[in-house]
Scaffold this motif. Structure first.
Motif, PDB file in Angstrom:
ATOM      1  N   LYS A 182       2.947  -3.542  -1.621  1.00  0.00           N
ATOM      2  CA  LYS A 182       3.973  -4.269  -2.553  1.00  0.00           C
ATOM      3  C   LYS A 182       3.899  -5.699  -2.554  1.00  0.00           C
ATOM      4  O   LYS A 182       4.567  -6.075  -3.314  1.00  0.00           O
ATOM      5  N   ASN A 183       2.827  -6.282  -1.788  1.00  0.00           N
ATOM      6  CA  ASN A 183       2.898  -7.749  -1.910  1.00  0.00           C
ATOM      7  C   ASN A 183       1.229  -8.166  -2.353  1.00  0.00           C
ATOM      8  O   ASN A 183       1.322  -9.223  -2.845  1.00  0.00           O
ATOM      9  N   ILE A 184       0.535  -7.374  -2.433  1.00  0.00           N
ATOM     10  CA  ILE A 184      -0.946  -7.575  -2.775  1.00  0.00           C
ATOM     11  C   ILE A 184      -0.764  -7.325  -4.249  1.00  0.00           C
ATOM     12  O   ILE A 184      -0.650  -6.684  -4.786  1.00  0.00           O
ATOM     13  N   THR A 185      -1.369  -8.790  -5.075  1.00  0.00           N
ATOM     14  CA  THR A 185      -1.790  -8.507  -6.532  1.00  0.00           C
ATOM     15  C   THR A 185      -3.135  -8.145  -7.131  1.00  0.00           C
ATOM     16  O   THR A 185      -4.071  -8.739  -6.325  1.00  0.00           O
ATOM     17  N   ILE A 186      -3.188  -8.096  -8.182  1.00  0.00           N
ATOM     18  CA  ILE A 186      -4.495  -7.963  -8.957  1.00  0.00           C
ATOM     19  C   ILE A 186      -5.292  -9.374  -8.649  1.00  0.00           C
ATOM     20  O   ILE A 186      -6.501  -9.293  -8.352  1.00  0.00           O
ATOM     21  N   HIS A 187      -4.440 -10.531  -8.813  1.00  0.00           N
ATOM     22  CA  HIS A 187      -5.091 -11.719  -8.392  1.00  0.00           C
ATOM     23  C   HIS A 187      -5.787 -11.760  -7.084  1.00  0.00           C
ATOM     24  O   HIS A 187      -6.940 -12.225  -7.092  1.00  0.00           O
ATOM     25  N   HIS A 188      -4.961 -11.244  -6.136  1.00  0.00           N
ATOM     26  CA  HIS A 188      -5.370 -11.432  -4.540  1.00  0.00           C
ATOM     27  C   HIS A 188      -6.543 -10.508  -4.683  1.00  0.00           C
ATOM     28  O   HIS A 188      -7.669 -10.831  -3.760  1.00  0.00           O
ATOM     29  N   LEU A 189      -6.692  -9.357  -5.276  1.00  0.00           N
ATOM     30  CA  LEU A 189      -7.819  -8.727  -5.209  1.00  0.00           C
ATOM     31  C   LEU A 189      -9.072  -9.129  -5.885  1.00  0.00           C
ATOM     32  O   LEU A 189     -10.221  -9.248  -5.289  1.00  0.00           O
ATOM     33  N   LEU A 190      -8.949  -9.955  -6.766  1.00  0.00           N
ATOM     34  CA  LEU A 190     -10.004 -10.296  -7.623  1.00  0.00           C
ATOM     35  C   LEU A 190     -10.738 -11.621  -6.703  1.00  0.00           C
ATOM     36  O   LEU A 190     -11.801 -11.891  -7.029  1.00  0.00           O
ATOM     37  N   THR A 191      -9.903 -12.221  -5.878  1.00  0.00           N
ATOM     38  CA  THR A 191     -10.336 -13.600  -5.169  1.00  0.00           C
ATOM     39  C   THR A 191     -10.593 -13.277  -3.641  1.00  0.00           C
ATOM     40  O   THR A 191     -10.809 -14.163  -2.937  1.00  0.00           O
ATOM     41  N   HIS A 192     -10.721 -11.908  -3.320  1.00  0.00           N
ATOM     42  CA  HIS A 192     -10.838 -11.589  -1.905  1.00  0.00           C
ATOM     43  C   HIS A 192      -9.850 -12.430  -1.005  1.00  0.00           C
ATOM     44  O   HIS A 192     -10.230 -12.758   0.055  1.00  0.00           O
TER      45      HIS A 192
END
Length: 307
Positions: A53-63
């Motif tokens: 609920k706190n991790i975004t697509i941005h966070h995934l893309l940037t490790h």
């Protein structure tokens, strides 16, 4: 090596983690199409993952997501064909390692998760999406996937060196386990086509591509050397993108969009055994192309005469 076959620009080789670029660009195409938002949380697409609920697509893309490396889990079965739902269930039983945006930690988990999101949003498997939306527009006619049955005979073989004896590089690893993270097989010519298609607006709008390359930051303002899918830095006072991939063979590339300059290096020796040769060869090639003996490569100055 056994047949003393000379390499050529059309030969296939695994590009390993450079495949992550294709997963990232798939996501950004879906962002441009209005089907995904960079600020969307993971929970919207995949339920029950730790801190989803706190991790975004941005966070995934940037490790910078904080998810554990599922590929390193004791429960991870790398020798069996990939079952994405089973892998997601393993991940659901793990704990987040840090809060999103607090730390940069490179790994495979985020891009495995992003591959699932591409499939769910596009309603097609990742291989089909990449073929139709990335390979075809970029005219990458010679690019395939590790799991394609027709590429094994043509693909460059990787070797390990031990006491001057070369042995074929093998793993207890099923190629499907690299989906979204390292499963693409390509050629030097096709990778150059990929770079040009990215910078000329064929794959993404130029605005979106520039945003993908732009520096990214942690919550405390610390800049990281990653964009969306790319490592980036300043080379000879110009923006450059670069990446490496190491699986069966070792690949490095570097691209300066403003000069339309691509340099692709593939070695069929493992980087673990080459004593730094890949880096030396790579930098010497760059120096030859630019007719320079001193290179300002990212955060250091390299004197090619001393390599």
């Amino acid at each position: 090596m056994e047949a003393s076959v000379v390499r050529n620009f059309q030969q296939l080789f695994d590009i390993a983690s450079i495949s992550k670029e294709f997963t990232a660009m798939s996501i950004l195409q879906l962002v441009e199409a209005g089907k995904i938002k960079l600020e969307d949380t993971l929970e919207i697409y995949i339920k029950g993952l730790p801190n989803g609920k706190n991790i975004t697509i941005h966070h995934l893309l940037t490790h910078t997501h904080g998810l554990p490396d599922v590929m390193q889990s004791e429960e991870f079965d790398g020798i069996s064909p990939q079952n994405k739902e089973k892998t997601l269930n393993w991940l659901r039983n793990m704990k987040s390692q840090f809060e999103p945006g607090e730390k940069y930690e490179y790994g495979n988990t985020a891009y495995f998760v992003l591959s699932v999101i591409v499939e769910r949003v596009s309603e097609q498997n990742l291989k089909s999406y990449i073929r139709n939306n990335l390979f075809m527009p970029a005219k990458m006619k010679d690019s395939h996937f590790l799991t394609d049955s027709n590429i094994n005979v043509e693909r460059v073989t990787g070797y390990n060196e031990n006491n001057d004896i070369s042995t074929i590089r093998k793993f207890d690893f099923h190629d499907s386990q690299a989906s979204g993270t390292g499963d693409i097989v390509s050629t030097a010519n096709d990778l150059i086509k990929w770079h040009r298609a990215l910078s000329n607006g064929t794959i993404l709008s130029k605005k979106m591509f520039e945003m993908a390359l732009a520096p990214k930051y942690l919550n405390d303002g610390t800049k990281i050397d990653r964009g969306y899918g790319f490592a980036h830095g300043i080379f000879q006072n110009q923006n450059a993108i670069h990446n490496t991939g190491d699986l069966y063979t070792h690949t490095r590339y570097f691209y300066i969009p403003d000069q339309d300059l691509s340099i692709v290096l593939n070695m069929n020796g493992s980087i673990e055994n080459d004593g730094g040769l890949a880096s030396i060869v790579f930098m010497q090639i760059i120096g030859k192309v630019l007719n320079q003996q001193t290179l300002q490569m990212f955060d250091e100055v390299v004197d090619l005469n001393k390599l």
